[in-house]
Scaffold this motif. Structure first.
Motif, mmCIF file in Angstrom:
data_model
loop_
_atom_site.group_PDB
_atom_site.id
_atom_site.type_symbol
_atom_site.label_atom_id
_atom_site.label_comp_id
_atom_site.label_asym_id
_atom_site.label_seq_id
_atom_site.Cartn_x
_atom_site.Cartn_y
_atom_site.Cartn_z
ATOM 1 N N SER A 287 -6.665 -3.395 -10.064
ATOM 2 C CA SER A 287 -6.723 -4.831 -9.788
ATOM 3 C C SER A 287 -5.933 -5.632 -10.819
ATOM 4 O O SER A 287 -5.344 -6.668 -10.496
ATOM 5 N N GLU A 288 -5.906 -5.149 -12.069
ATOM 6 C CA GLU A 288 -5.094 -5.833 -13.084
ATOM 7 C C GLU A 288 -3.619 -5.814 -12.688
ATOM 8 O O GLU A 288 -2.921 -6.838 -12.760
ATOM 9 N N ALA A 289 -3.146 -4.635 -12.237
ATOM 10 C CA ALA A 289 -1.743 -4.525 -11.813
ATOM 11 C C ALA A 289 -1.459 -5.438 -10.624
ATOM 12 O O ALA A 289 -0.416 -6.098 -10.565
ATOM 13 N N LYS A 290 -2.403 -5.503 -9.660
ATOM 14 C CA LYS A 290 -2.203 -6.360 -8.479
ATOM 15 C C LYS A 290 -2.212 -7.839 -8.870
ATOM 16 O O LYS A 290 -1.434 -8.632 -8.337
ATOM 17 N N ALA A 291 -3.096 -8.212 -9.780
ATOM 18 C CA ALA A 291 -3.152 -9.613 -10.213
ATOM 19 C C ALA A 291 -1.857 -10.016 -10.914
ATOM 20 O O ALA A 291 -1.300 -11.089 -10.659
#
Length: 697
Positions: free
Chosen positions: A165-169
């Motif tokens: 989710s960090e990468a997607k954000a």
């Protein structure tokens, strides 16, 4: 007999109808979940149903959005209410709706999963849900709200240890910045997201990062980098049969080749993109790709082919109720029809295009449609009607910031004003057009030159080497011939009276010939030295070039790696270099690079080598230096750089740099791997604020 023929005809008709219904049934079946797979899933334990259905949705994500949604619908229906399966299934369905731009369908599922993550057992999904909300806000142009959602998502993902989710954000935050014209801020976020995805082996997500890094490279004129990134994504998409990646990368390559004025290549990629978008059931993107094929044919003056593809794109846009694509298609079709001398049809299309553009409301589409209508009116000799339309087209193109559209509208406006006797206004607009035309032409030439230089630099160096070697060979041959002539002249004297004089003359001639030969040999040796130096040196900065690295330094590094000798690789990249070029000009940018090289040469030892690695990137190669000495040298280099300023427009412009370095040897690793490590450290230095160095952990 007649009865027999009637029966045969009835039989044939029945077979034809039966075959027709069978084909219709197969077409419908092709867009439904495979019943055999569904039956197999239902035979599994109940606890696995939603998980297996969700996996099917994931598998179809990049191949067919419609089938993916069918499977996600089944997964939602099979999930236990309030469970993590329900949350994941609904999140997948939201993701599919967002990819298909069906925004009206998103809110019910998104509100449901936002309520689910409030439960303590499901709080771990909080960052993922914030990313989905941020994506929806981007697509609905709620820029400020979207940025807050994505910043919160990044912080929460780090707190939860949710790297995906960090990468997607980070990725979606970068996408927002790109859409609002902030590419410089977007690039380090994409690079950070790419590092996470590569480390966790999420190739599909990493390719999404690469795609938008390619878009930024294209927008900043680095066409070589953009082509490399999009080709890599296309290769991965083809290997994985992922139509989503194939479509977007092929479309990006089409745009790149169109910008490089290579319409034949652009057509190949736009057609590939259109086919992939059709498989994805993405009708808007399919229509736009077909329209781009038509535009590329128009650029080659292939009017019938251009009309054919524009008609195909329009048919898809109309069937999918996509006014934006329909407006563009009609505007371009009107121009093609005028070249086919079908003016009345062109006028109808141009007016319809403008009406649809008013409905869409974006400056870009309004500028294009208004320009098209003005062009048609002018070519139809309706000059008075064309004048206000083209004035509006110019203002819209200015507001949209599209120089290509602005140049075309200015030219048409100047022509219209001249026909109406408004010579002062026509002259002013024509002068502005000429300036823009030259700028666009120079930008295109620069892009093409950059691409050609990147492709042919090595070949050009080798050609120069061969030419200089041939010159040296001719000099040697000429020297030898002159020496033989002198000997023949001396040996031609037969008279005893002149024997002594001949011997003396021959001796002197021999001395002169030997002196000339030595001079020629010195000239040849110097030419060889100068040639070798030029072939291995960057002409602007005086640093070594990549040819020297490949031929001289790389073998030494490989030997050091194998034998355990110490070395270091230091990548140095000028900060905000594009801004210096854009604001003060390339001469100032060149001075900045020269001064940067001088600053680092001061702190390097005579045994160290500085290589120009890329445009504004340099590689320092150090041998027999321990890690502490390298760290001290890097700190000294940064300190020397911080004292740099170049003169521009009566002011002092600071020159700064970011550094990433690695220390060797590291057994069982290639030099290319260590260079990638140094590059990753450099990217971290950029992402953490620039003007700093990051070395090995």
């Amino acid at each position: 007999m007649a009865t027999t023929w009637v029966r045969r005809w009835q039989t044939a008709l029945g077979q034809a109808l039966g075959l027709g219904f069978l084909l219709l049934g197969l077409e419908a079946f092709a867009k439904e979940p495979d019943p055999r797979v569904l039956a197999d899933i239902k035979s599994q334990p109940d606890a696995l149903h939603s998980e297996l259905l969700l996996q099917q949705a994931r598998d179809w994500l990049g191949r067919d959005l419609e089938l993916g949604r069918h499977w996600s619908d089944l997964a939602v229906a099979a999930a236990r209410p309030g469970s993590d399966d329900e949350l994941e299934a609904r999140a997948m369905r939201v993701n599919l709706f967002l990819l298909a731009s069906e925004l009206n369908e998103v809110e019910p599922d998104l509100q449901r999963i936002e309520s689910l993550v409030k439960e303590p057992d499901l709080a771990r999904f909080g960052a993922q849900v914030l990313v989905l909300r941020g994506r929806l806000q981007i697509l609905t142009r709620q820029w400020d709200v979207a940025e807050k959602s994505l910043v919160s998502a990044t912080a929460l993902a780090r707190q939860l240890g949710d790297r995906g989710s960090e990468a997607k954000a980070l990725h979606n935050h970068a996408l927002l910045l790109i859409r609002t014209g902030q590419q410089a801020k977007a690039e380090p976020l994409l690079e950070a997201s790419l590092r996470i995805n590569e480390a966790d082996e999420r190739e599909r997500e990493a390719d999404a990062n690469r795609h938008f890094l390619g878009v930024i490279a294209r927008d900043t004129g680095n066409y070589g980098k953009a082509l490399g990134l999009h080709r890599l994504v296309l290769e991965h998409g083809q290997s994985a049969a992922d139509h989503h990646r194939v479509a977007h990368s092929a479309n990006a390559l089409g745009i790149l080749y169109a910008n490089l004025d290579q319409p034949d290549q652009a057509i190949v990629y736009f057609q590939q993109a259109a086919a992939a978008y059709e498989l994805l059931s993405d009708r808007y993107s399919q229509a736009m790709a077909l329209i781009n094929v038509g535009n590329s044919h128009a650029g080659l003056l292939r009017w019938p082919q251009a009309l054919q593809f524009l008609d195909q794109g329009l048919a898809v846009a109309v069937a999918a109720t996509q006014p934006d694509a329909e407006s563009l298609g009609l505007a371009e079709r009107a121009k093609v029809l005028m070249n086919l001398r079908r003016g009345s049809e062109a006028l109808v299309d141009a007016r319809r295009a403008l009406a649809l553009a008013e409905q869409v409301g974006t400056d870009t589409r309004l500028a294009q449609a208004t320009n098209s209508l003005g062009s048609v009116l002018l070519q139809s000799d309706q000059v008075a009607d064309a004048l206000p339309i083209l004035r509006r087209a110019v203002e819209l193109a200015r507001r949209a910031g599209r120089n290509v559209d602005l140049a075309e509208s200015l030219k048409l406006l100047a022509e219209t004003e001249a026909k109406m006797g408004l010579y002062v206004e026509a002259t002013k607009h024509l002068q502005e057009y000429v300036v823009l035309f030259d700028k666009n032409r120079d930008e295109l030439a620069a892009r093409q030159l950059t691409e050609l230089n990147a492709r042919h630099e090595s070949e050009r160096r080798d050609a120069e080497l061969k030419t200089q070697q041939e010159r040296i060979r001719l000099l040697e041959e000429q020297s030898s011939q002159q020496q033989r002539i002198r000997y023949w002249m001396g040996g031609g004297l037969v008279s005893l009276l002149f024997a002594i004089a001949a011997l003396v003359s021959r001796f002197k001639n021999k001395q002169r010939a030997e002196m000339a030969l030595r001079a020629h040999n010195q000239l040849i040796a110097k030419a060889n030295t100068d040639l070798a130096e030029a072939a291995n040196t960057d002409a602007l900065t005086g640093a070594r070039n990549r040819r020297y690295f490949q031929r001289t330094l790389l073998p030494k590094l490989e030997h050091a790696q194998a034998s355990g000798q110490r070395f270091a690789l230091i990548l140095i990249d000028a900060d905000q270099f594009k801004k210096i070029n854009d604001e003060y000009g390339h001469d100032v940018g060149d001075n900045a690079l020269v001064s940067l090289v001088g600053a680092w040469q001061q702190v390097l030892s005579p045994n160290d080598t500085l290589v120009r690695w890329g445009g504004e990137e340099f590689l320092a190669v150090l041998f027999e230096s321990d890690a502490s000495a390298v760290s001290a040298m890097v700190a000294a280099g940064l300190g020397s750089t911080r004292a740099l300023y170049v003169q521009a427009a009566g002011q002092q412009v600071p020159v700064r740099a970011s550094v990433g370095w690695i220390h060797g040897p590291q057994r069982d690793r290639a030099i290319a791997d260590l260079l990638r490590d140094a590059d990753q450290n450099l990217l971290r230095a950029k992402a953490e604020g620039r003007d700093r160095a990051i070395g090995p952990a």
